[in-house]
Design a protein around this motif. Structure first.
Motif, PDB file in Angstrom:
ATOM      1  N   GLU A 172      -1.851  -3.346  -3.674  1.00  0.00           N
ATOM      2  CA  GLU A 172      -1.582  -4.676  -4.210  1.00  0.00           C
ATOM      3  C   GLU A 172      -1.849  -5.693  -3.111  1.00  0.00           C
ATOM      4  N   LEU A 173      -2.282  -6.885  -3.502  1.00  0.00           N
ATOM      5  CA  LEU A 173      -2.448  -7.997  -2.567  1.00  0.00           C
ATOM      6  C   LEU A 173      -1.912  -9.249  -3.235  1.00  0.00           C
ATOM      7  N   TRP A 174      -0.988  -9.917  -2.543  1.00  0.00           N
ATOM      8  CA  TRP A 174      -0.308 -11.113  -3.064  1.00  0.00           C
ATOM      9  C   TRP A 174      -0.539 -12.282  -2.128  1.00  0.00           C
TER      10      TRP A 174
ATOM     11  N   ILE B 273       0.859  -1.174   0.000  1.00  0.00           N
ATOM     12  CA  ILE B 273       0.000   0.000   0.000  1.00  0.00           C
ATOM     13  C   ILE B 273       0.900   1.230   0.000  1.00  0.00           C
ATOM     14  N   GLY B 274       0.582   2.155  -0.860  1.00  0.00           N
ATOM     15  CA  GLY B 274       1.409   3.347  -0.894  1.00  0.00           C
ATOM     16  C   GLY B 274       0.855   4.404  -1.813  1.00  0.00           C
ATOM     17  N   HIS B 275       1.714   5.373  -2.074  1.00  0.00           N
ATOM     18  CA  HIS B 275       1.310   6.460  -2.971  1.00  0.00           C
ATOM     19  C   HIS B 275       2.544   7.083  -3.604  1.00  0.00           C
TER      20      HIS B 275
ATOM     21  N   MET C 150       4.843   0.781   1.071  1.00  0.00           N
ATOM     22  CA  MET C 150       5.214  -0.153   2.133  1.00  0.00           C
ATOM     23  C   MET C 150       4.560  -1.511   1.891  1.00  0.00           C
ATOM     24  N   LYS C 151       5.210  -2.576   2.390  1.00  0.00           N
ATOM     25  CA  LYS C 151       4.620  -3.910   2.341  1.00  0.00           C
ATOM     26  C   LYS C 151       4.220  -4.338   3.743  1.00  0.00           C
ATOM     27  N   TYR C 152       3.133  -5.114   3.828  1.00  0.00           N
ATOM     28  CA  TYR C 152       2.581  -5.560   5.100  1.00  0.00           C
ATOM     29  C   TYR C 152       2.273  -7.047   5.018  1.00  0.00           C
ATOM     30  N   ARG C 153       2.687  -7.807   6.021  1.00  0.00           N
ATOM     31  CA  ARG C 153       2.279  -9.211   6.126  1.00  0.00           C
ATOM     32  C   ARG C 153       0.915  -9.242   6.797  1.00  0.00           C
TER      33      ARG C 153
END
Length: 113
Positions: A55-57, A5-7, A90-93
């Protein structure tokens, strides 16, 4: 799962063109890359020069494969066509998933029963 999630902040006059320049790459990523659940870059309606990234992975492996995929590199090149004025990505688990509304129909921040 992993969320990104970011900008990116750019000149408002070029924002919509940058988003449009990635539309086919966004579609190709979501369609063709295994493990991609969501891949969206969109114009933020509240901030004139902001591009929002979501994004979602399904797994770290799927995200690593994306980072090596031509779609990732082409999208980055398209977004670098204009100067950035700022941004953060940023990425988030994600360790838990649940509906926003409980069985009673009321929105809740709680996970589980």
């Amino acid at each position: 799962m992993i969320a990104i999630i970011g900008h990116l902040d750019v000149d408002p006059a070029v924002r919509d063109g940058l988003v449009e320049s990635t539309a086919e790459l966004q579609q190709a990523t979501a369609r063709d890359e295994p493990g991609c659940v969501v891949y969206t870059m969109s114009a933020d309606p509240a901030r004139p020069g902001r591009i929002t990234i979501v994004e979602l992975w399904e797994s770290p492996e799927a995200l690593e494969a994306h980072f090596r995929h031509p779609n990732f590199h082409a999208t980055g090149a398209a977004l670098r066509a204009e100067p950035r004025l700022g941004g953060s990505v940023m990425k988030y688990r994600i360790d838990a998933v649940a509906p926003v509304r409980g069985d009673d129909g009321v929105a809740t921040a709680a996970f589980g029963s």
